[in-house]
Design a protein around this motif. Structure first.
Motif, PDB file in Angstrom:
ATOM      1  N   ILE A   1      -0.201  10.081   2.120  1.00 11.70           N
ATOM      2  CA  ILE A   1      -0.220   8.927   3.010  1.00 11.70           C
ATOM      3  C   ILE A   1      -0.838   7.714   2.319  1.00 11.70           C
ATOM      4  O   ILE A   1      -0.361   6.589   2.489  1.00 11.70           O
ATOM      5  CB  ILE A   1      -0.926   9.273   4.336  1.00 11.70           C
ATOM      6  CG1 ILE A   1      -0.033  10.244   5.127  1.00 11.70           C
ATOM      7  CG2 ILE A   1      -1.260   8.023   5.149  1.00 11.70           C
ATOM      8  CD1 ILE A   1      -0.675  10.851   6.355  1.00 11.70           C
ATOM      9  N   ALA A   2      -1.852   7.938   1.488  1.00 12.19           N
ATOM     10  CA  ALA A   2      -2.448   6.824   0.726  1.00 12.19           C
ATOM     11  C   ALA A   2      -1.417   6.224  -0.234  1.00 12.19           C
ATOM     12  O   ALA A   2      -1.315   5.000  -0.357  1.00 12.19           O
ATOM     13  CB  ALA A   2      -3.686   7.295  -0.025  1.00 12.19           C
TER      14      ALA A   2
ATOM     15  N   ARG B   1       0.089   2.401  -0.048  1.00 17.77           N
ATOM     16  CA  ARG B   1       0.068   1.450  -1.168  1.00 17.77           C
ATOM     17  C   ARG B   1       1.451   0.827  -1.362  1.00 17.77           C
ATOM     18  O   ARG B   1       1.581  -0.381  -1.555  1.00 17.77           O
ATOM     19  CB  ARG B   1      -0.388   2.135  -2.459  1.00 17.77           C
ATOM     20  CG  ARG B   1      -1.888   2.172  -2.600  1.00 17.77           C
ATOM     21  CD  ARG B   1      -2.331   2.699  -3.961  1.00 17.77           C
ATOM     22  NE  ARG B   1      -3.359   3.701  -3.733  1.00 17.77           N
ATOM     23  CZ  ARG B   1      -3.176   5.018  -3.684  1.00 17.77           C
ATOM     24  NH1 ARG B   1      -1.988   5.533  -3.895  1.00 17.77           N
ATOM     25  NH2 ARG B   1      -4.166   5.834  -3.450  1.00 17.77           N
ATOM     26  N   THR B   2       2.480   1.656  -1.300  1.00 13.61           N
ATOM     27  CA  THR B   2       3.847   1.152  -1.429  1.00 13.61           C
ATOM     28  C   THR B   2       4.189   0.247  -0.252  1.00 13.61           C
ATOM     29  O   THR B   2       4.820  -0.808  -0.434  1.00 13.61           O
ATOM     30  CB  THR B   2       4.844   2.325  -1.527  1.00 13.61           C
ATOM     31  OG1 THR B   2       4.496   3.133  -2.659  1.00 13.61           O
ATOM     32  CG2 THR B   2       6.269   1.826  -1.666  1.00 13.61           C
TER      33      THR B   2
ATOM     34  N   GLU C   1       2.648  -3.091  -0.857  1.00 12.00           N
ATOM     35  CA  GLU C   1       3.433  -3.763  -1.905  1.00 12.00           C
ATOM     36  C   GLU C   1       4.724  -4.317  -1.305  1.00 12.00           C
ATOM     37  O   GLU C   1       5.124  -5.452  -1.625  1.00 12.00           O
ATOM     38  CB  GLU C   1       3.754  -2.798  -3.043  1.00 12.00           C
ATOM     39  CG  GLU C   1       2.556  -2.416  -3.878  1.00 12.00           C
ATOM     40  CD  GLU C   1       2.851  -1.251  -4.830  1.00 12.00           C
ATOM     41  OE1 GLU C   1       4.026  -0.801  -4.926  1.00 12.00           O
ATOM     42  OE2 GLU C   1       1.885  -0.780  -5.466  1.00 12.00           O
ATOM     43  N   ASN C   2       5.375  -3.528  -0.446  1.00 10.86           N
ATOM     44  CA  ASN C   2       6.607  -3.994   0.211  1.00 10.86           C
ATOM     45  C   ASN C   2       6.325  -5.223   1.071  1.00 10.86           C
ATOM     46  O   ASN C   2       7.091  -6.188   1.050  1.00 10.86           O
ATOM     47  CB  ASN C   2       7.215  -2.885   1.070  1.00 10.86           C
ATOM     48  CG  ASN C   2       7.784  -1.737   0.259  1.00 10.86           C
ATOM     49  OD1 ASN C   2       7.878  -1.793  -0.959  1.00 10.86           O
ATOM     50  ND2 ASN C   2       8.138  -0.667   0.940  1.00 10.86           N
ATOM     51  N   HIS C   3       5.231  -5.191   1.820  1.00  5.81           N
ATOM     52  CA  HIS C   3       4.856  -6.347   2.648  1.00  5.81           C
ATOM     53  C   HIS C   3       4.613  -7.587   1.788  1.00  5.81           C
ATOM     54  O   HIS C   3       5.021  -8.686   2.147  1.00  5.81           O
ATOM     55  CB  HIS C   3       3.594  -6.057   3.460  1.00  5.81           C
ATOM     56  CG  HIS C   3       3.755  -5.068   4.567  1.00  5.81           C
ATOM     57  ND1 HIS C   3       4.969  -4.705   5.115  1.00  5.81           N
ATOM     58  CD2 HIS C   3       2.824  -4.357   5.245  1.00  5.81           C
ATOM     59  CE1 HIS C   3       4.776  -3.814   6.073  1.00  5.81           C
ATOM     60  NE2 HIS C   3       3.481  -3.588   6.173  1.00  5.81           N
ATOM     61  N   MET C   4       3.946  -7.405   0.660  1.00  7.08           N
ATOM     62  CA  MET C   4       3.619  -8.539  -0.218  1.00  7.08           C
ATOM     63  C   MET C   4       4.867  -9.140  -0.862  1.00  7.08           C
ATOM     64  O   MET C   4       4.854 -10.312  -1.253  1.00  7.08           O
ATOM     65  CB  MET C   4       2.613  -8.118  -1.291  1.00  7.08           C
ATOM     66  CG  MET C   4       1.246  -7.716  -0.731  1.00  7.08           C
ATOM     67  SD  MET C   4       0.409  -9.041   0.153  1.00  7.08           S
ATOM     68  CE  MET C   4      -0.057 -10.076  -1.212  1.00  7.08           C
TER      69      MET C   4
ATOM     70  N   VAL D   1      -5.223   1.196   7.444  1.00  7.71           N
ATOM     71  CA  VAL D   1      -3.850   1.684   7.626  1.00  7.71           C
ATOM     72  C   VAL D   1      -3.780   3.161   7.249  1.00  7.71           C
ATOM     73  O   VAL D   1      -3.171   3.962   7.963  1.00  7.71           O
ATOM     74  CB  VAL D   1      -2.835   0.842   6.824  1.00  7.71           C
ATOM     75  CG1 VAL D   1      -1.448   1.483   6.836  1.00  7.71           C
ATOM     76  CG2 VAL D   1      -2.765  -0.580   7.368  1.00  7.71           C
ATOM     77  N   VAL D   2      -4.423   3.546   6.153  1.00  6.91           N
ATOM     78  CA  VAL D   2      -4.441   4.957   5.746  1.00  6.91           C
ATOM     79  C   VAL D   2      -5.098   5.793   6.844  1.00  6.91           C
ATOM     80  O   VAL D   2      -4.563   6.831   7.256  1.00  6.91           O
ATOM     81  CB  VAL D   2      -5.152   5.154   4.386  1.00  6.91           C
ATOM     82  CG1 VAL D   2      -5.381   6.637   4.094  1.00  6.91           C
ATOM     83  CG2 VAL D   2      -4.347   4.518   3.263  1.00  6.91           C
ATOM     84  N   GLU D   3      -6.249   5.350   7.339  1.00  4.69           N
ATOM     85  CA  GLU D   3      -6.936   6.077   8.418  1.00  4.69           C
ATOM     86  C   GLU D   3      -6.036   6.220   9.642  1.00  4.69           C
ATOM     87  O   GLU D   3      -5.918   7.300  10.210  1.00  4.69           O
ATOM     88  CB  GLU D   3      -8.201   5.331   8.860  1.00  4.69           C
ATOM     89  CG  GLU D   3      -9.360   5.417   7.941  1.00  4.69           C
ATOM     90  CD  GLU D   3     -10.550   4.603   8.464  1.00  4.69           C
ATOM     91  OE1 GLU D   3     -10.500   4.057   9.587  1.00  4.69           O
ATOM     92  OE2 GLU D   3     -11.546   4.509   7.732  1.00  4.69           O
ATOM     93  N   PHE D   4      -5.439   5.105  10.050  1.00  2.09           N
ATOM     94  CA  PHE D   4      -4.599   5.078  11.243  1.00  2.09           C
ATOM     95  C   PHE D   4      -3.409   6.020  11.083  1.00  2.09           C
ATOM     96  O   PHE D   4      -3.094   6.811  11.966  1.00  2.09           O
ATOM     97  CB  PHE D   4      -4.126   3.644  11.503  1.00  2.09           C
ATOM     98  CG  PHE D   4      -3.355   3.466  12.773  1.00  2.09           C
ATOM     99  CD1 PHE D   4      -4.009   3.354  13.988  1.00  2.09           C
ATOM    100  CD2 PHE D   4      -1.962   3.399  12.761  1.00  2.09           C
ATOM    101  CE1 PHE D   4      -3.294   3.186  15.177  1.00  2.09           C
ATOM    102  CE2 PHE D   4      -1.249   3.237  13.939  1.00  2.09           C
ATOM    103  CZ  PHE D   4      -1.917   3.135  15.146  1.00  2.09           C
TER     104      PHE D   4
END
Length: 123
Positions: free
Chosen positions: A18-19, A23-24, A27-30, A52-55
Motif C-alpha cells: 500500500i505504501a 507513492r505512485t 506521483e500520478n497526482h503531481m 493516505v497510507v494509514e487511511f
C-alpha cells in the motif's frame, strides 16, 4: 486461502504494498494537471502521504490506525469539483494497475473510493 478469504489489505500487499501504491498515486497526482496544484501547494506532502497510507491500510482491513481527520473534515472548504474527484480516482486506478493489482481488488478499491464522494465533493 482463496481470494474471497484474503483481505483486501493482503491482496494489496499489506503495509509495504500500500505504501508503494500510495507513492505512485502521489506521483500520478503531481503529473495530473487537474489536481497537481492541490498537491504541489501542500505544506507537508510527506505528511499527506503518511495519512493516505494509514487511511488506505485501515480501510482495506489492515491493523493500522488512521490518525487523521475524517474525510468530511479534511475536505471541508476545499470545494473539490466532480472533475477533480474523478481524476483522483483515475490516478488511483492507474497506480493499482502499475503495481499489478488484480481486477477484483481494483474494483473493491474503486467501490470504496466512490463511496466517499459525498464527503469530498463541494463540501
Amino acid at each position: 486461502m482463496n481470494q474471497t478469504q484474503t483481505s483486501l489489505y493482503e491482496r494489496l500487499g499489506g503495509h509495504e504494498g500500500i505504501a508503494r501504491i500510495t507513492r505512485t498515486l502521489i506521483e500520478n497526482h503531481m503529473a495530473n494537471p487537474i489536481v497537481k496544484t492541490r498537491y504541489a501547494n501542500s505544506e507537508n506532502l510527506e505528511r499527506v502521504e503518511r495519512r493516505v497510507v494509514e487511511f488506505f491500510c485501515a480501510g482495506a482491513g489492515g491493523p493500522e490506525t488512521y490518525s487523521g481527520e475524517d474525510m468530511l473534515t479534511t475536505h471541508r472548504g476545499m470545494n473539490v469539483s466532480e472533475q477533480e474527484f474523478v481524476s483522483v480516482i483515475d490516478d488511483a486506478m492507474a497506480a493499482l494497475d502499475t503495481h499489478g493489482i488484480a481486477p477484483d481488488a481494483r474494483n473493491e478499491v474503486l467501490a470504496i473510493l466512490w463511496s466517499l464522494k459525498g464527503e469530498v465533493i463541494r463540501v
